[in-house]
Write an enzyme that holds these catalytic residues in place. Structure first.
Site, mmCIF file in Angstrom:
data_model
loop_
_atom_site.group_PDB
_atom_site.id
_atom_site.type_symbol
_atom_site.label_atom_id
_atom_site.label_comp_id
_atom_site.label_asym_id
_atom_site.label_seq_id
_atom_site.Cartn_x
_atom_site.Cartn_y
_atom_site.Cartn_z
ATOM 1 N N ASP A 280 0.715 -1.307 -0.202
ATOM 2 C CA ASP A 280 -0.072 0.039 0.015
ATOM 3 C C ASP A 280 0.865 1.395 -0.225
ATOM 4 O O ASP A 280 1.772 1.480 0.572
ATOM 5 C CB ASP A 280 -0.823 0.021 1.342
ATOM 6 C CG ASP A 280 -1.966 1.074 1.388
ATOM 7 O OD1 ASP A 280 -2.832 1.123 0.859
ATOM 8 O OD2 ASP A 280 -1.315 2.096 2.166
ATOM 9 N N GLU B 7 13.737 -14.668 -1.185
ATOM 10 C CA GLU B 7 14.474 -15.532 0.126
ATOM 11 C C GLU B 7 13.238 -16.676 0.193
ATOM 12 O O GLU B 7 13.334 -17.593 0.581
ATOM 13 C CB GLU B 7 14.384 -15.007 1.223
ATOM 14 C CG GLU B 7 15.874 -14.334 1.368
ATOM 15 C CD GLU B 7 16.034 -13.596 2.761
ATOM 16 O OE1 GLU B 7 15.379 -14.019 3.566
ATOM 17 O OE2 GLU B 7 16.716 -12.440 2.617
HETATM 18 C C1 NOJ Z 1 -4.225 3.517 -0.670
HETATM 19 C C2 NOJ Z 1 -5.430 2.236 -0.017
HETATM 20 O O1 NOJ Z 1 -6.003 1.786 -1.321
HETATM 21 C C3 NOJ Z 1 -6.683 3.181 0.335
HETATM 22 O O2 NOJ Z 1 -7.856 2.590 0.202
HETATM 23 C C4 NOJ Z 1 -6.182 3.833 1.774
HETATM 24 O O3 NOJ Z 1 -7.031 4.554 2.357
HETATM 25 C C5 NOJ Z 1 -4.618 4.419 1.637
HETATM 26 N N1 NOJ Z 1 -4.048 3.787 0.634
HETATM 27 C C6 NOJ Z 1 -4.038 4.586 2.966
HETATM 28 O O4 NOJ Z 1 -3.929 3.270 3.386
#
Ligand code: NOJ
Length: 522
Positions: free
Chosen positions: A204, A258
């Site tokens: 993310d 790994e």
């Molecule tokens: C991207 C995620 O897809 C979204 O849903 C989230 O609010 C933000 N990153 C923060 O983690």
């Protein structure tokens, strides 16, 4: 497991995103859970996809739908237990599906024990695990950065008299990846999940790993419009994509290697130049840095064809493309382009060169649906009342059935309103349904290596039609998509294998009908 010889599974594969809160409830809580996912695995497996990516399932106060985490190696009780998770991985693997989790490295929850310690005192052991700064001389935040959800990206902490950085909600303090202990702790968490059998991660908001340590102000964006959200009023010059974040990505990849080459899909919104950096200097970054063009681009064949060419040219040698048509953050494709074009859009996603990521419910033709104020979940919507901003409308629960209460999603009170879309059950045996079309597209992609691993070549792009060829083992298929509501000439002649128009006589395809997409052997 499906494996295409020496080609890694994910090159020929398809990823299906599950947002666990909205997928299937098994307890009557009104919110989806792990056993719900297990119950619906047959639906996913029957689509013919290769992997599920599950949005965060870790303990969370749910201030940002689970992207605010209090324990990176635990399971949120609302979703189930670690035993449920183990059973889910076993069931998915038995059904031929890989399991990818969502890894959220850039911030934790403000309720994470690390942050509780960090904010307890200036000399706390973990103070430096987060990004703390003194106020500016006027008492305001240290710089002009804006949170992705609106308002300053800094929150004042009265007790210790400093601001902490939050790129997203104030309940999501940014972790300090320049502190080696943070990097170690986060890599350890990945290790735990690999040992529990996950096949990889979607990582993310990775562009935010190491915001500029001099905290320089971001410049204003003169072309900003309100619909882009408050954060886009500034360019993210200093808050995103900083050079010292990339070695962290390389470390994540080394760890994945790994463990026998697990898959890392990286989420980094940016220009194409920026996205390319996440492949790594020596392909030692993410195998698949997300390509989000199809969820943001104008729905125009010329634009899309030009983008494909540019993208194909820029991917480093040996790198593999990928495409995303929808996710839990952006308006659904059927709402963006309309029901007729949504069928062609699925054909595009599933025939382009590169790994497709599908968003749950798009295979049913779901659209965005209104969410009343009292049910809003998304901090973006809650922080910007009355603006229409927010992502809850794309996260409406899946309509599985018609006769069952809660449309088969829940026996309780659903946490978001129920969908008005045609249920999966109603579409199941209907050859004209979106579900049947998506299954047929995936089956053809699987049967024809040209469509998964083959080469790409542009055949035609004008204001109405996009046509391209895919070729492998001397078999050439042409995909022709009509983006208009009028009939258009076919750019090439050939034997039609599949059309997006239900009940189309494939022996008689001589033109492209309005909104039609066809795949031809040509
Ligand atoms: C991207 C995620 O897809 C979204 O849903 C989230 O609010 C933000 N990153 C923060 O983690």
């Amino acid at each position: 497991m499906r494996d295409t010889g020496s080609t890694p599974w994910w090159q020929g594969g398809i990823i299906y995103q599950i947002y666990p809160r909205s997928f299937q409830d098994s307890t009557g809580s009104g919110m989806g859970d792990l056993n719900g996912i297990r119950r619906r695995l047959p639906h996913v497996a029957r689509l013919g996809v290769d992997a599920i990516w599950i949005s965060p399932i870790y303990p969370s106060p749910m201030k940002d739908g689970g992207y605010d985490i209090t324990d990176y190696t635990g399971i949120e009780p609302l979703f189930g237990t670690i035993d449920d998770f183990t059973a889910l991985v076993e069931d998915a693997h038995a059904a031929g599906l890989k399991v990818l989790l969502d890894f959220v490295p850039a911030h934790s929850s403000d309720q994470h024990p690390w942050f509780l310690d960090s904010r307890s005192a200036r000399d706390a052991e973990r103070r430096d695990w987060y990004i703390w700064r003194d106020a500016a001389s006027d008492g305001g935040p240290p710089n002009n950065w804006i949170s992705e959800f609106g308002g300053p990206a800094w929150t004042w902490d009265d007790a210790t008299g400093q601001y902490y950085l939050n790129i997203y909600a104030r309940e999501q303090p940014a972790l300090n990846w320049r502190n080696p202990a943070v990097a170690e702790a986060m890599l350890d968490a990945m290790r735990v999940w690999y040992e529990r059998g996950v096949d990889g991660f979607r990582v993310d908001a990775v562009e935010h790993l190491t915001p500029d340590d001099r905290l320089r102000d971001n410049p204003a964006n003169p072309d900003w419009t309100f619909e882009q959200g408050p954060a886009r009023s500034l360019f993210r010059t200093f808050s995103s994509h900083q050079h010292d974040g990339f070695p962290m990505v390389t470390r994540m990849r080394a760890l994945a290697e790994e463990h026998g080459g697990r898959l890392l899909v990286g989420e980094a919104y940016g220009t194409l130049d920026e996205v390319m950096l996440y492949y790594g200097t020596d392909l030692d970054g993410f195998q698949l840095p997300f390509n989000f063009e199809l969820i943001s681009a104008p729905w125009n064949p010329r634009h899309i064809a030009d983008f494909i060419d540019r993208y194909e040219r820029m991917i480093p040698e040996g790198g593999w493309p990928n495409w995303v048509l929808g996710n839990h953050d952006r308006s659904r494709i059927a709402s963006r382009v309309g029901a007729e074009q949504a069928r062609g859009a699925q054909m595009l996603l599933l025939t382009l060169r590169g790994t497709p990521t599908m968003w749950q419910g798009d295979e049913l033709g779901m659209t965005d649906e209104p969410v009343p104020d009292h049910m809003l979940q998304d901090p973006w919507a809650i922080n910007n009342p009355g603006t229409g901003l927010g992502r809850d409308p794309v996260r409406i629960p899946i309509p599985w059935e018609d006769a069952a209460p809660g449309r088969g999603f829940t026996t309780g009170e659903p946490f978001l309103p129920l969908s008005s879309a045609l249920s999966a059950a109603a579409q199941e045996d209907d050859p004209a349904s979106m579900l049947s079309l998506v299954r047929a597209l995936i089956a053809l992609r699987r049967a024809e290596p040209a469509l998964s691993l083959g080469t790409y070549e542009r055949v035609r792009s004008d204001d109405g039609v996009l046509a391209f060829a895919r070729e492998a083992d001397r078999k050439r298929l042409v995909v022709a998509l009509n983006f208009t509501p009028e009939e258009r000439p076919l750019p090439v002649m050939g034997a039609a294998l599949l059309s997006t128009i239900p009940q189309r006589d494939l022996g008689a395809v001589e033109t492209l009908l309005p909104n039609e997409g066809v795949i031809l052997a040509a």
